[in-house]
Design an enzyme around this catalytic site. Structure first.
Site, mmCIF file in Angstrom:
data_model
loop_
_atom_site.group_PDB
_atom_site.id
_atom_site.type_symbol
_atom_site.label_atom_id
_atom_site.label_comp_id
_atom_site.label_asym_id
_atom_site.label_seq_id
_atom_site.Cartn_x
_atom_site.Cartn_y
_atom_site.Cartn_z
ATOM 1 N N ASP A 20 0.857 -1.185 0.000
ATOM 2 C CA ASP A 20 0.000 0.000 0.000
ATOM 3 C C ASP A 20 0.895 1.237 0.000
ATOM 4 O O ASP A 20 1.884 1.293 0.727
ATOM 5 C CB ASP A 20 -0.878 -0.039 1.251
ATOM 6 C CG ASP A 20 -1.775 1.186 1.359
ATOM 7 O OD1 ASP A 20 -2.024 1.825 0.321
ATOM 8 O OD2 ASP A 20 -2.216 1.486 2.488
ATOM 9 N N ASN A 22 -0.616 4.588 -0.027
ATOM 10 C CA ASN A 22 -1.307 5.807 0.414
ATOM 11 C C ASN A 22 -2.085 5.638 1.717
ATOM 12 O O ASN A 22 -2.946 6.454 2.047
ATOM 13 C CB ASN A 22 -2.244 6.314 -0.695
ATOM 14 C CG ASN A 22 -3.311 5.288 -1.028
ATOM 15 O OD1 ASN A 22 -3.273 4.164 -0.518
ATOM 16 N ND2 ASN A 22 -4.252 5.668 -1.861
ATOM 17 N N ASP A 24 -4.434 3.601 2.713
ATOM 18 C CA ASP A 24 -5.847 3.191 2.802
ATOM 19 C C ASP A 24 -6.005 1.695 3.116
ATOM 20 O O ASP A 24 -7.119 1.176 3.131
ATOM 21 C CB ASP A 24 -6.611 3.556 1.514
ATOM 22 C CG ASP A 24 -6.112 2.792 0.302
ATOM 23 O OD1 ASP A 24 -5.127 2.019 0.433
ATOM 24 O OD2 ASP A 24 -6.697 2.956 -0.783
ATOM 25 N N ASP A 28 -1.504 -1.237 -3.954
ATOM 26 C CA ASP A 28 -1.814 -0.460 -5.154
ATOM 27 C C ASP A 28 -0.638 -0.447 -6.131
ATOM 28 O O ASP A 28 0.443 -0.958 -5.833
ATOM 29 C CB ASP A 28 -2.228 0.973 -4.779
ATOM 30 C CG ASP A 28 -1.289 1.575 -3.740
ATOM 31 O OD1 ASP A 28 -0.059 1.489 -3.952
ATOM 32 O OD2 ASP A 28 -1.775 2.111 -2.710
ATOM 33 N N ASP A 97 -3.860 -10.547 -15.975
ATOM 34 C CA ASP A 97 -4.788 -11.641 -15.738
ATOM 35 C C ASP A 97 -5.971 -11.431 -16.678
ATOM 36 O O ASP A 97 -6.607 -10.374 -16.651
ATOM 37 C CB ASP A 97 -5.240 -11.615 -14.270
ATOM 38 C CG ASP A 97 -5.469 -13.002 -13.719
ATOM 39 O OD1 ASP A 97 -6.145 -13.797 -14.404
ATOM 40 O OD2 ASP A 97 -4.986 -13.297 -12.610
ATOM 41 N N ASP A 198 -7.501 -16.918 -16.926
ATOM 42 C CA ASP A 198 -8.311 -17.489 -15.846
ATOM 43 C C ASP A 198 -9.270 -18.555 -16.371
ATOM 44 O O ASP A 198 -9.935 -18.354 -17.392
ATOM 45 C CB ASP A 198 -9.111 -16.340 -15.215
ATOM 46 C CG ASP A 198 -9.764 -16.716 -13.905
ATOM 47 O OD1 ASP A 198 -9.025 -17.040 -12.955
ATOM 48 O OD2 ASP A 198 -11.008 -16.676 -13.822
ATOM 49 N N GLU A 251 -4.915 -21.115 -17.066
ATOM 50 C CA GLU A 251 -5.304 -21.840 -15.857
ATOM 51 C C GLU A 251 -6.373 -22.826 -16.301
ATOM 52 O O GLU A 251 -7.487 -22.438 -16.663
ATOM 53 C CB GLU A 251 -5.867 -20.888 -14.797
ATOM 54 C CG GLU A 251 -6.080 -21.609 -13.471
ATOM 55 C CD GLU A 251 -7.208 -21.046 -12.629
ATOM 56 O OE1 GLU A 251 -7.204 -21.284 -11.424
ATOM 57 O OE2 GLU A 251 -8.100 -20.369 -13.180
ATOM 58 N N HIS A 320 -2.651 -17.425 -5.362
ATOM 59 C CA HIS A 320 -3.626 -16.763 -4.485
ATOM 60 C C HIS A 320 -4.832 -17.643 -4.147
ATOM 61 O O HIS A 320 -5.715 -17.207 -3.420
ATOM 62 C CB HIS A 320 -4.098 -15.473 -5.170
ATOM 63 C CG HIS A 320 -4.823 -15.771 -6.451
ATOM 64 N ND1 HIS A 320 -4.204 -16.341 -7.542
ATOM 65 C CD2 HIS A 320 -6.120 -15.633 -6.793
ATOM 66 C CE1 HIS A 320 -5.097 -16.523 -8.497
ATOM 67 N NE2 HIS A 320 -6.263 -16.099 -8.084
ATOM 68 N N ASP A 321 -4.891 -18.841 -4.721
ATOM 69 C CA ASP A 321 -6.006 -19.761 -4.439
ATOM 70 C C ASP A 321 -5.588 -20.921 -3.539
ATOM 71 O O ASP A 321 -6.423 -21.739 -3.158
ATOM 72 C CB ASP A 321 -6.536 -20.384 -5.746
ATOM 73 C CG ASP A 321 -7.238 -19.385 -6.641
ATOM 74 O OD1 ASP A 321 -7.756 -18.375 -6.130
ATOM 75 O OD2 ASP A 321 -7.269 -19.636 -7.872
HETATM 76 O O1 TEU Z 1 -9.678 -19.933 -10.121
HETATM 77 C C1 TEU Z 1 -10.382 -21.003 -10.688
HETATM 78 C C2 TEU Z 1 -10.375 -22.120 -9.827
HETATM 79 O O2 TEU Z 1 -10.163 -23.228 -10.242
HETATM 80 C C3 TEU Z 1 -10.611 -21.807 -8.414
HETATM 81 O O3 TEU Z 1 -11.871 -21.320 -8.272
HETATM 82 C C4 TEU Z 1 -10.480 -22.988 -7.628
HETATM 83 O O4 TEU Z 1 -11.525 -23.882 -7.912
HETATM 84 C C5 TEU Z 1 -10.553 -22.569 -6.233
HETATM 85 O O5 TEU Z 1 -9.928 -21.347 -6.043
HETATM 86 C C6 TEU Z 1 -9.864 -23.573 -5.421
HETATM 87 O O6 TEU Z 1 -10.030 -23.194 -4.134
HETATM 88 C C7 TEU Z 1 -9.644 -18.745 -10.800
HETATM 89 C C8 TEU Z 1 -8.954 -17.704 -9.958
HETATM 90 O O7 TEU Z 1 -7.630 -18.085 -9.744
HETATM 91 C C9 TEU Z 1 -9.722 -17.533 -8.684
HETATM 92 O O8 TEU Z 1 -9.095 -16.642 -7.806
HETATM 93 C C10 TEU Z 1 -11.081 -17.018 -9.057
HETATM 94 O O9 TEU Z 1 -11.878 -16.941 -7.908
HETATM 95 C C11 TEU Z 1 -11.773 -17.911 -10.071
HETATM 96 O O10 TEU Z 1 -10.935 -18.283 -11.144
HETATM 97 C C12 TEU Z 1 -12.940 -17.195 -10.689
HETATM 98 O O11 TEU Z 1 -12.477 -16.170 -11.520
HETATM 99 CA CA CA Z 2 -3.579 1.963 -1.348
#
Ligand code: TEU
Ligand code: CA
Length: 541
Positions: A20, A22, A24, A28, A97, A198, A251, A320-321
């Site tokens: 971050d 700023n 908030d 960013d 993305d 995605d 993906e 991130h998943d």
């Molecule tokens: O993820 C697709 C996906 O396979 C995930 O939803 C997965 O099933 C789940 O995260 C497992 O816990 C992509 C993105 O990486 C995810 O962040 C998004 O939420 C999703 O697509 C929808 O856009």
């Molecule tokens: Ca910020």
């Protein structure tokens, strides 16, 4: 596929949690720009930016309401241009993305479609209720709900494979594909180096018939990697991607090796590479909610299969998943540091382009929250609601959600030991892990024995070694604790020895140590707890 995409290391940024600038509490673009030299120093050659577009954030940016603009929370288009410019100076390329299976329900296309505005009626997948008043079909979503939401304005249901604020686009309508092509050109013309695409193998719904009976993702057989999906990818490649010096990684959920080969076959012209998921099943049954004990055997089997299935792989242990790898596949307690370095040895010595997720390079761990109230993730919340419907007690719901929640990887980046880990001077949108005083970039930057310095060294070694970059992969051992593989290139080879346990393990090989996570220079045939070693011209003894 472009050579630069094979030779560089990718670093994934989850902008909301990176830096971050700023106060908030939200990461960013200026924050990212400020940290670029840090990534350059690490040896990063490509950045994948998770979505930075305007979004109501029902799924943190994966629900997009404008594809050719920047979310004001993250900055402006000028900030994005400045970031591209700075990245160019540092010779870092940026992947965007590309989220095109669905938009936000607040996207103007959806607003027009629900109002049946001329030309937009069929941008989404609309169906009336069944004659008996039931939902149009029996499909279930990726986020533990049914797939249909009734829209009062239009008087029909729309399909959503993800959250209900993420209506699926209708790829039977050629206008939709034209719109997507324009979006791709817009970003490529701005100078981005390609896309992480995605859920790119579920775009085309061949039919909307009821799905086969199954406990989750009912309906999958009607939209997973359909012939119509291949056609879409071929068209995007031919019309757009082939015209630029760019790289794509799809993906691809539930992808099989055969499908992976088809999707990345240069002659077909679809994608450059795919993310596969099988190694993520080493500690779960198919879906993440069904955890089982991590198994080296399963992990090794998945690696062996995929490393050899495709001409070129993309390798990741985190994103991130997914929960944090050190917490999941190794030990985030007593052997935290050893574990993080051992996993690094593996990630950077596999065949394919490595993807490092922000924080992985300092060994960030799963969150330390104590209740579901501290979570933000729509997936975790939906699963909690579903389990509550099934009358599971709270402690059991938390036991299921805690190790699997996507928020494990979304806690703010830990930069230093100051308040909020240097991520923000305000209140962070998601709480910082309390271990930040111990685990942070600043503590590791100048320590030659830190996890981060080890990443830096592994990246350097990989960049110098054709064997590690281009060599073939052969699995030699995947037992209870030990994973050993060989990389071979033009008559030279390297052995990678990994101990996935807190005990010393005998691994009878000899050779010259290229790098050892313990820092030692000689190998005596016994791996230390969670140690990773690469041996040059190693042999079995
Ligand atoms: O993820 C697709 C996906 O396979 C995930 O939803 C997965 O099933 C789940 O995260 C497992 O816990 C992509 C993105 O990486 C995810 O962040 C998004 O939420 C999703 O697509 C929808 O856009
Ligand atoms: Ca910020």
């Amino acid at each position: 596929m472009k050579q630069w995409a094979k030779d560089r290391v990718v670093y994934q940024i989850y902008p909301r949690s990176f830096q971050d600038s700023n106060g908030d509490g939200i990461g960013d673009l200026p924050g990212i720009l400020q940290r670029l030299p840090e990534l350059k120093d690490l040896g990063v050659g490509i950045i994948w930016l998770s979505p930075v577009y305007p979004s109501p954030n029902a799924d943190n940016g994966y629900d997009i309401s404008d594809y050719c603009a920047i979310n004001p929370e993250y900055g402006t288009m000028q900030d994005m241009e400045a970031l591209l410019e700075k990245a160019r100076e540092l010779d870092i390329r940026i992947l965007m993305d590309l989220v095109i299976n669905h938009t936000s329900d607040e996207h103007p296309w959806f607003q027009k479609s629900r109002a049946r505005e001329a030309g937009y009626e069929d941008y989404y997948i609309w169906r009336p209720a069944r004659p008996d008043g039931g939902l149009p079909n029996n499909w279930t979503s990726f986020f533990a709900q049914d797939c249909w939401e009734y829209d009062q304005v239009r008087g029909e249901y729309y399909l959503h494979l993800f959250a209900k604020k993420q209506p699926d686009l209708n790829y039977a309508n050629p206008r939709v594909l034209q719109e997507v092509e324009e979006i791709m050109r817009f970003w490529l013309d701005k100078g981005v180096a390609g896309f992480r695409c995605d859920v790119i193998n579920v775009l085309y719904k061949t039919s909307l018939e009821d799905g086969e009976k199954r406990p989750f993702l009912r309906g999958l057989e009607h939209y997973l990697t359909q012939p119509g999906n291949h056609e879409i990818l071929q068209k995007l490649h031919k019309d757009v991607l082939s015209q630029y010096d760019c790289f794509t990684v799809g993906e691809t959920v539930f992808v099989t090796p055969k499908q992976g080969r088809e999707l990345t076959d240069e002659a077909r012209g679809e994608l450059d590479t795919v993310f596969s998921f099988e190694h993520m099943e080493a500690d779960q049954y198919l879906v993440k909610w069904l955890k089982r004990k991590f198994s080296v055997r399963r992990f090794g089997a998945a690696l062996e299969k995929w490393q050899n299935a495709l001409e070129w792989n993309t390798n990741y242990l985190e994103n991130h998943d997914q929960p944090r790898s050190v917490s999941r596949f190794a030990d985030d307690g007593a052997y935290w540091e050893q574990s993080a370095k051992m996993l690094c040895t593996m990630l950077l010595s596999l065949r394919g382009t490595p993807f490092i997720y922000q924080g992985e390079e300092i060994g960030m761990t799963n969150f330390d929250y104590s209740s579901i109230d501290q979570l933000d993730d729509v997936e975790s919340k939906n699963v909690d609601a579903l389990l509550r419907e099934k009358h599971l007690p709270q402690w059991l719901r938390w036991k299921i959600i805690r190790p699997t929640s996507r928020d494990n990887a979304r806690t703010p980046m830990q930069w230093d030991a100051s308040a909020n880990a240097g991520f923000t001077t305000g209140t962070p949108w998601l709480a910082v892990n309390r271990n930040y005083r111990r685990i942070n970039v600043e503590a590791q930057r100048n320590d030659p024995f830190s996890v981060r310095s080890y990443y830096k060294e592994m990246i350097r070694i990989r960049s110098l070694s054709q064997t590690l970059r281009y060599g073939s992969f052969k699995l030699l051992e995947a037992t209870g604790r030990l994973l050993v593989y060989e990389r071979k290139y033009e008559g030279r080879h390297a052995l990678v020895l990994l101990n996935f346990s807190a005990r010393k393990v005998r691994a009878g090989y000899a050779g010259q140590v290229v790098i050892a996570s313990s820092g030692r220079e000689n190998y005596d045939g016994v791996l230390l707890p969670y140690e990773g070693i690469i041996l040059n011209e190693g042999v079995k003894i």
